[in-house]
Design a protein around this motif. Sequence first.
Motif, PDB file in Angstrom:
ATOM      1  N   VAL A   1       0.858  -1.178   0.000  1.00 50.56           N
ATOM      2  CA  VAL A   1       0.000   0.000   0.000  1.00 50.56           C
ATOM      3  C   VAL A   1       0.894   1.228   0.000  1.00 50.56           C
ATOM      4  N   LEU A   2       0.646   2.128  -0.950  1.00 50.50           N
ATOM      5  CA  LEU A   2       1.332   3.414  -0.977  1.00 50.50           C
ATOM      6  C   LEU A   2       0.393   4.443  -0.357  1.00 50.50           C
ATOM      7  N   TYR A   3       0.818   5.008   0.758  1.00 51.30           N
ATOM      8  CA  TYR A   3       0.053   6.069   1.405  1.00 51.30           C
ATOM      9  C   TYR A   3       0.603   7.407   0.939  1.00 51.30           C
ATOM     10  N   CYS A   4      -0.291   8.293   0.526  1.00 50.18           N
ATOM     11  CA  CYS A   4       0.110   9.623   0.080  1.00 50.18           C
ATOM     12  C   CYS A   4      -0.992  10.593   0.512  1.00 50.18           C
ATOM     13  N   GLY A   5      -0.775  11.255   1.655  1.00 48.19           N
ATOM     14  CA  GLY A   5      -1.844  12.100   2.173  1.00 48.19           C
ATOM     15  C   GLY A   5      -3.058  11.245   2.492  1.00 48.19           C
ATOM     16  N   LEU A   6      -4.210  11.609   1.935  1.00 47.60           N
ATOM     17  CA  LEU A   6      -5.437  10.853   2.165  1.00 47.60           C
ATOM     18  C   LEU A   6      -5.595   9.688   1.205  1.00 47.60           C
ATOM     19  N   HIS A   7      -4.687   9.571   0.213  1.00 44.40           N
ATOM     20  CA  HIS A   7      -4.780   8.498  -0.773  1.00 44.40           C
ATOM     21  C   HIS A   7      -4.155   7.215  -0.245  1.00 44.40           C
ATOM     22  N   GLU A   8      -4.771   6.089  -0.558  1.00 47.72           N
ATOM     23  CA  GLU A   8      -4.198   4.767  -0.308  1.00 47.72           C
ATOM     24  C   GLU A   8      -4.258   4.011  -1.627  1.00 47.72           C
ATOM     25  N   ILE A   9      -3.091   3.639  -2.157  1.00 51.69           N
ATOM     26  CA  ILE A   9      -3.026   2.930  -3.433  1.00 51.69           C
ATOM     27  C   ILE A   9      -2.529   1.523  -3.139  1.00 51.69           C
TER      28      ILE A   9
END
Length: 604
Positions: A37-45
């Motif tokens: 999982v790539l967390y970037c701010g409020l994004h979870e990819i």
Amino acid sequence: MQPDRQPVDPHETLYVSTRKRFVPVYNALPDGGKELVLYCGLHEISFDEPDLFPWAEKLVQQDSFMAGSATTWSPDPLEWPRVKGLLEALLEAGILDRNRPQLATAQLPLSQLHLDFLEAEEARPVVPAPRSWNPDPGAVLREIVGRDMEAGYLEAALPVHRLAHIAIDREGRQVGEMNTYPDMLRLKLPTEWKTCGYAGSRYHDDMPMNMTALRSMLAHWKPVLRATLLFREEFLRRYPQLPDGRWKLGEVHFVSSGILALVGLQVMRWRNPVRNGDLDPVLSSLFRVIDGVRMVTAHMLDLYERPMFHDTPIGPKDVTEAAEREDQYRSGRGVCAGPQSMIDELLETLMNGKPVEGSAGPLGPWAADIPQALDYGLRGIQVYAPVMTVWVRMGLAYARIREALLRAPGPIQGRLGRFREAVERDIERLLPGRNHTAEQRDFSEPFYRRMFHHAQLGIRGLAPHDRKDLAVELAPPPGLLGERARGALRDLFASAEEPAAAAANGELLQEIADHVLDYLRFERNALRTVTAVQREINLLLGRPQPSAPLTGSQLAIFHLLRRLTPNRGQYYLIDTVQETLGVAVENQQDATTVVHAGRSLVLH
């Protein structure tokens, strides 16, 4: 995909505009596999296809790249249509951009959000001078929440890990800095701010970091690490590491709470406490950095969506990954100012015993207090567990009362109508803690029982036969507030309603009285448990025992203090009953007194 979005061309250049905010975390899946999982701010990819793991790891290393080159980011080249779909999805999510991002300056201007915060800081009410919890907390509490409390009960209303917040060190700073609790006791002190440039969730956040606290931390870093090592040695004599060198999650929470208690002990001991302005800044720096470990591990322990228990094995990386994943580096008052290298070094020192390089000089005389401080921290956890369980049960009472009110046909008039409005108001404050939900309550009560149990295992001088089971301690004995008390409280609730509405609301009032009585039974027995632990804390601090019994309204100071911080504190059910129905209830461990319209009853 938006219909007007241009398809990605393999020859165009794409930009990773938020690269430094990426936090990659691998998670285990129930079937034994794993996902990235790539967390970037409020994004979870999320990536669950193993051949895309190296592709995602390569992505977070890029500032810009030619789209077609992304087919080569895995050991086995990927087909362009597949990569094209990934890139277009990332463009749609705002992770990638077709336009070159503006170059960041050495210091970005403060965001509007932070400017608004500074303006609010100027306007917020504060006490005119520093306050102290020792020796007379009642004087401070009367001033800020309008209720009194003897010193011998203070840890029931203000957890041990927060008692040092308002203290002033020799650098003229409060130990809690911007997190000083309660908020009304946080002074207005000059503070230098800077926009965060650290990679991860903090990168260029709208709320900047406290450079004043960071500079103090840098000046005292080696003594902070030495103190951490000393406390670690004492802790491991009582709670050994796991055979593979990892720690139990709950014990990382315990050791960090104990270190905070070391600072609290200096200002809370009854004889020769450290006065405001005299606290060693090594201790205040130690408190600030270790409090982050306590907050992250406490958060990890209290998530029923991703249950982790006291015995869950963890290492330093698990703590830092959780801090990023659970957005623990950011708050409404700024972001964590600690560079990742210092955070990693602290955790390596605390959990793996990493030696301190170079000379750090002698520590203060407070180092000799470490064994007593650990006892204080563990006793503080012991009193915290039943207090928090009380608030879980209050959430249950609110949920049952609200269900009863919602079942009522048509509008509810009279005082009960005002009570219904107040319950809806109170439920809003329960939402963040989720104690109104069965899922959270079913998770939280065993969590606090485990906390109470494991804390006993490390307290010096506590023999195995003296250890208690919190579930047994909190279970109301048979006959407590029995049928006579139930009938009396039902009658009082019915008489509290205006005559015109009494007949229509009679049954509903009786049901609400029953739910209130269930809560009072639990609270009353909890007061006995809390009093017993407080007695041991007072002996440890050399503090006189209280002259009067602890009451439910005093226990509710816990929430009155939290309500001085925006959107945090809950309402106390018994206060709401008095506010709307005019029925005043005061609980003690041996008696429950109810007063209405000049009539006073003592219930047993």
